[in-house]
Enzyme design. Structure first.
Site, mmCIF file in Angstrom:
data_model
loop_
_atom_site.group_PDB
_atom_site.id
_atom_site.type_symbol
_atom_site.label_atom_id
_atom_site.label_comp_id
_atom_site.label_asym_id
_atom_site.label_seq_id
_atom_site.Cartn_x
_atom_site.Cartn_y
_atom_site.Cartn_z
ATOM 1 N N VAL B 123 5.550 17.369 7.361
ATOM 2 C CA VAL B 123 6.499 16.709 6.458
ATOM 3 C C VAL B 123 6.896 17.645 5.316
ATOM 4 C CG1 VAL B 123 6.920 14.714 4.972
ATOM 5 C CG2 VAL B 123 5.493 14.458 7.004
ATOM 6 N N LYS B 196 9.863 12.488 9.819
ATOM 7 C CA LYS B 196 9.072 12.764 8.613
ATOM 8 C C LYS B 196 8.966 11.520 7.735
ATOM 9 C CE LYS B 196 10.599 17.599 8.642
ATOM 10 N NZ LYS B 196 11.693 18.493 8.195
#
Lengths: 407, 407
Positions: B123, B196
């Site tokens: 992420v 993400k």
């Protein structure tokens, strides 16, 4: 599941109360067993049976697993730290002065007693800078850490610049609103951000520098004249704490600086703090958040308590690899010094004079001065010293210029 | 001191090579014992004796303590994850698609085998968002997490806006320079930031949402007309991933949004990513850094490997308290839809029509549409959809407006 970990808390001031209220709401397998305060008769919204005035009620209680120290007195805080570690009780603190002045000893005490100390709340309030230096940037070679490390002075500068008020009246207003301490010296003269910088440098570069070694220049001498001059250059003024690697030296200062309006730091206003970290692999990172406050800092203390209860500790990874690094105590700084006529500052005082100008009774001179001269000037009440933007440090040894640009 | 922990690495692509080179330089008590690659004959600057094509050389080697999975194929990555955990080998991965699609199962697998998985690199590249959600904000009630979660599209939008070029030519240039994949679909249509976002939501709010449930609108239909319209409003356009609590619902989207020029997100340019986190106690926090790259992401993977070797794991604190939360699958969104004349979009398509204008052959209509309509429109190649700034979501149930302002 074993029972809840028991906490002994020293201090129920602003951060202590925030921590207390967050802990009692959180479902965190932690409970406060004792709170030691100076004055037990003060009106407080806590369970009165928890209160005591005797430190021994925490330190000598074998049931207490973790000590949380949130008192003002840095000398007594250090005594509490030493006694807690002797008793093998992990400790969480937010006492930046105590930490900055004793960090190397605290590093060794943790090893000696095999008992950790965590202190995220001591640096930049709600911003997780120590944890990230420890966990995220541990194996990166960092070039620079800089930022706005003090909320009170950032609030004061914001108001001075945006509302065109002078330092004294903004300070008085900030004190009325509770954004500045009744004795504002530590903040407005840049001591508070210097303590935070000293702590940060240990985790960013692995060196322990006593705060006495770091030059700090405050915001209390900044005038309307400086602010106008900043505006003409497309800049604002921020109190910047920064530490940077220049070859095998670490340079570190706290000083007001001209900051270009388009930089990220220029947009950090009022009580907010920010830190930028530049590393060889990570590149540039930027973190911003509230620099103080009961709940923001109380939450950080709670996070540290949870972490320490799970066995977390600082590895001080950088300290193991810092043998070749030293703190720079000579060099040249590119500054602007402003004063009323008659102060006797002349171009010849600069190692390299760049230029100056006069506006009414005010004069400003720009150029490179030695660290020693800077240190002398910073003691004079009649001089306003602001670091120029861009490249503003060079070692006298190498003359190698290093850029200290802001994001 | 026990010996070095031994690592088995799957994949030697961009991030794998960054991780390999950082690990071999770091003094981290870790060593790579085996690297499994698809093609062992490719030219690589690694010790050839480490290479293998057989996953069993890692999975069945009892000496290997930690598995690092950095391959492209998300299906095979999930197989590797399951087998690693079965063998009680902790795993570090950066495979956002695999994680997003299987996160709830991965949560349970970690419990079942009592073996952790860490995935900070999945992420926002170099930004430590998962670690901070886990450690720093674990006991804060978060209101909102939003940001720029994809570097390729941020690079493309920056060039489109600053250099006044169209999407196709900027994409081609980005592909030449290696800032965009040869198949850019996952990026430019907003799938990558959606993966993400799904991962982030588990750690911020404690809910597991399959990415199929989240609307994603890409940047590939944005025209010069939209950019001019943004400029007239004092805005830029950013591809924003955001999740927000509205009562007991979580709202989440990936879509281009008009972002006021003075906001922090507007200043995040090129390949940089940024995340802002808003919580009840912490207030507003902002983190920015490089969104991708061999060394920035490799460093994050190394940090995870060090953490996992020290017994670190995600506590998923929020998951324990999320029983009352659900993902919003109805509601109204305040959007601007732009198209060439003749597309048949009319004011009557909006639940609440606000207004529109025409410039040459282009038309723009503003107003509140249902999520269902938005989802239908997002499939049409001839429509450019951009979320309006400020309040841009309301539940149909309560009509309660919630502000989705940007920092």
């Amino acid at each position: 599941m074993s029972g809840k970990k028991k906490i002994g808390l020293f201090g129920l001031g602003c951060v202590g109360q925030g921590f207390y209220s967050l802990l009692t709401q959180a479902n965190a397998n932690l409970e406060i067993k004792k709170i030691v305060v100076k004055n037990p008769n003060k009106q407080r919204s806590v369970d009165q049976s928890l209160l005591s005035v005797s430190p021994e009620d925490i330190l000598n209680d074998p049931e207490i697993d973790i000590v949380v120290e949130l008192i003002d007195d840095s000398k007594f805080a250090f005594e509490l730290l030493k006694k807690s570690l002797e008793k093998k009780k992990p400790l969480v603190t937010a006492n930046k002065k105590m930490l900055a002045e004793h960090l190397e000893e605290i590093f060794w005490l943790q090893k000696r007693y095999n008992t950790p100390v965590l202190y995220e709340g001591a640096v930049c309030g709600s911003i997780p800078i120590i944890r990230n230096l420890e966990k995220h940037y541990a194996f990166d070679e960092l070039h620079r850490v800089e930022g706005i490390f003090n909320g009170s002075t950032n609030y004061i500068l914001t108001k001075m610049i945006e509302e065109k008020k002078d330092f004294a009246s903004v300070l008085a207003e900030a004190q009325r609103l509770g954004f500045a301490e009744s004795d504002p010296t530590l903040d407005v003269k840049g001591f508070d951000p210097k303590f935070k910088l000293a702590i940060t440098m240990a985790h960013a570069f692995g060196i322990f520098i006593h705060p006495n070694q770091i030059v700090n220049i405050g915001v209390d001498k900044i005038t309307e004249h400086d602010i106008r001059y900043a505006r003409q250059q497309g800049c604002t003024i921020k109190l910047i704490a920064k530490a940077e690697r220049v070859g095998d030296q670490i340079v570190g200062f706290v000083a007001p600086q001209f900051v270009p309006l388009e930089s990220s730091l220029a947009n950090i206003k009022n009580e907010y703090n920010a830190v930028s970290v530049t590393g060889a692999s990570t590149g540039l990172q930027f973190l911003a958040g509230k620099g103080a406050g009961s709940l923001p800092t109380g939450l950080v203390v709670l996070s540290d308590v949870v972490a320490i209860s799970q066995g977390d500790l600082y590895s001080y990874e950088k300290v193991r690899h810092a043998d070749n690094l030293s703190f720079a105590n000579e060099g040249l700084i590119n500054i602007c010094v402003s004063f009323r006529e008659g102060e006797g500052i002349r171009p010849a005082d600069f190692v390299e004079f760049i230029g100056g100008y006069q506006a009414g009774a005010f004069q400003s001179l720009n150029g490179w001065v030695s660290l020693k001269k800077l240190s002398n000037w910073s003691d004079r009440d009649s001089l306003s010293i602001i670091f120029n933007t861009g490249v503003n440090y060079k070692t006298t040894r190498s003359e190698k210029k290093q850029e200290l640009t802001l994001v």
